[in-house]
Design an enzyme around this catalytic site. Structure first.
Site, mmCIF file in Angstrom:
data_model
loop_
_atom_site.group_PDB
_atom_site.id
_atom_site.type_symbol
_atom_site.label_atom_id
_atom_site.label_comp_id
_atom_site.label_asym_id
_atom_site.label_seq_id
_atom_site.Cartn_x
_atom_site.Cartn_y
_atom_site.Cartn_z
ATOM 1 N N PHE A 143 -2.649 -1.343 6.805
ATOM 2 C CA PHE A 143 -2.004 -2.455 6.104
ATOM 3 C C PHE A 143 -1.385 -1.954 4.807
ATOM 4 O O PHE A 143 -2.078 -1.387 3.957
ATOM 5 C CB PHE A 143 -3.032 -3.558 5.809
ATOM 6 C CG PHE A 143 -2.451 -4.702 5.020
ATOM 7 C CD1 PHE A 143 -1.650 -5.648 5.638
ATOM 8 C CD2 PHE A 143 -2.680 -4.819 3.656
ATOM 9 C CE1 PHE A 143 -1.094 -6.700 4.911
ATOM 10 C CE2 PHE A 143 -2.139 -5.856 2.916
ATOM 11 C CZ PHE A 143 -1.344 -6.800 3.552
ATOM 12 N N GLY A 144 -0.088 -2.160 4.655
ATOM 13 C CA GLY A 144 0.626 -1.763 3.439
ATOM 14 C C GLY A 144 0.928 -2.971 2.581
ATOM 15 O O GLY A 144 1.409 -3.995 3.084
ATOM 16 N N TYR A 145 0.649 -2.860 1.297
ATOM 17 C CA TYR A 145 0.899 -3.973 0.368
ATOM 18 C C TYR A 145 1.791 -3.558 -0.797
ATOM 19 O O TYR A 145 2.134 -4.381 -1.649
ATOM 20 C CB TYR A 145 -0.443 -4.514 -0.179
ATOM 21 C CG TYR A 145 -1.277 -3.428 -0.838
ATOM 22 C CD1 TYR A 145 -2.225 -2.725 -0.105
ATOM 23 C CD2 TYR A 145 -1.088 -3.081 -2.178
ATOM 24 C CE1 TYR A 145 -2.974 -1.712 -0.696
ATOM 25 C CE2 TYR A 145 -1.827 -2.080 -2.761
ATOM 26 C CZ TYR A 145 -2.769 -1.397 -2.020
ATOM 27 O OH TYR A 145 -3.498 -0.383 -2.619
ATOM 28 N N GLY A 146 2.128 -2.275 -0.881
ATOM 29 C CA GLY A 146 2.962 -1.776 -1.985
ATOM 30 C C GLY A 146 4.147 -1.024 -1.405
ATOM 31 O O GLY A 146 4.890 -1.566 -0.582
ATOM 32 N N SER A 147 4.277 0.237 -1.784
ATOM 33 C CA SER A 147 5.448 1.001 -1.323
ATOM 34 C C SER A 147 5.462 1.161 0.196
ATOM 35 O O SER A 147 6.523 1.352 0.788
ATOM 36 C CB SER A 147 5.491 2.369 -1.988
ATOM 37 O OG SER A 147 4.321 3.092 -1.686
ATOM 38 N N GLU A 150 -0.971 9.673 -1.359
ATOM 39 C CA GLU A 150 -1.673 8.706 -2.204
ATOM 40 C C GLU A 150 -2.947 9.290 -2.801
ATOM 41 O O GLU A 150 -3.926 8.592 -3.005
ATOM 42 C CB GLU A 150 -1.996 7.442 -1.392
ATOM 43 C CG GLU A 150 -0.818 6.845 -0.652
ATOM 44 C CD GLU A 150 0.421 6.614 -1.525
ATOM 45 O OE1 GLU A 150 0.288 6.618 -2.768
ATOM 46 O OE2 GLU A 150 1.510 6.465 -0.971
#
Ligand code: BEZ
Length: 190
Positions: A24-28, A99
């Site tokens: 799940f991606g919430y930023g870049s 990251e």
């Protein structure tokens, strides 16, 4: 100001034997999917909210002038919308490298349309990492974002790309909208 998380993340072997699973991606990760994926879908996580509380000394800032990038913080009854990618376990090594400044793999329930939930993973930066900046007055955070630049580009671009991607998904995020509204004009703008 760095806390290299690669060894910790390699030790989190939960997904190693899965054929594929959801990241799940919430930023870049919402707009910069520079890794192989099988499919992607809008998704959300419950009990988390997006905050620009993580310092970026390696991508959107420098050690002398860190930027601010997104992490998730726990908040009861909150929903955070983003993008889920179904990936194979081998993809994580590249993401661990990208990251590595404070983000740790964390298992979460990823939710899709109609509330269907699947086990998944996020990269999470908590207050226990050296690059964590935490909360500040919104105007201060926006000014910091407006002035920070790093090897991956400007911090302003990061915030605006995220805001645009969320708008395209039909998602309103009050924290992101506030930061955008408080951004001082870019040089050359009036
Ligand atoms: C994300 O988009 O979910 C993300 C991007 C970079 C670091 C951690 C999370």
């Amino acid at each position: 100001m760095s806390f290299d998380t690669r060894a910790y993340n390699r030790a989190m072997t939960h997904f190693d034997r899965h054929d594929s699973f959801w990241l799940f991606g919430y930023g870049s990760l919402i707009w910069k999917a520079d890794f192989p994926f099988i499919e992607r879908r809008p998704a959300y996580v419950e009990g988390w909210t997006r905050r620009f509380w993580q310092g970026s000394h390696d991508h959107r800032g420098t050690p002398a002038a860190p930027g601010r990038v997104a992490t998730l913080v726990r908040q009861q009854d909150a929903l955070c919308h983003g993008m889920a990618y179904r990936i194979e376990p081998g993809v994580l090594a590249g993401l661990d490298l990208r990251e590595k400044n404070g983000y740790l793999r964390e298992r979460v329930a990823v939710k899709f349309e109609h509330g269907r939930a699947e086990e998944g993973l996020i990269y999470l930066a908590t207050e226990h990492n050296a690059a964590f900046l935490g909360e500040a007055p919104p105007a201060e955070m926006a000014a910091q974002i407006a002035h920070a630049h790093g090897p991956s580009g400007s911090n302003r671009e990061y915030l605006l790309n995220l805001a645009e991607a969320l708008t395209e998904q039909g998602v309103h995020d009050g924290h992101v909208a506030t930061l955008v509204s408080l951004l001082p004009p870019a040089e050359g703008e009036s």
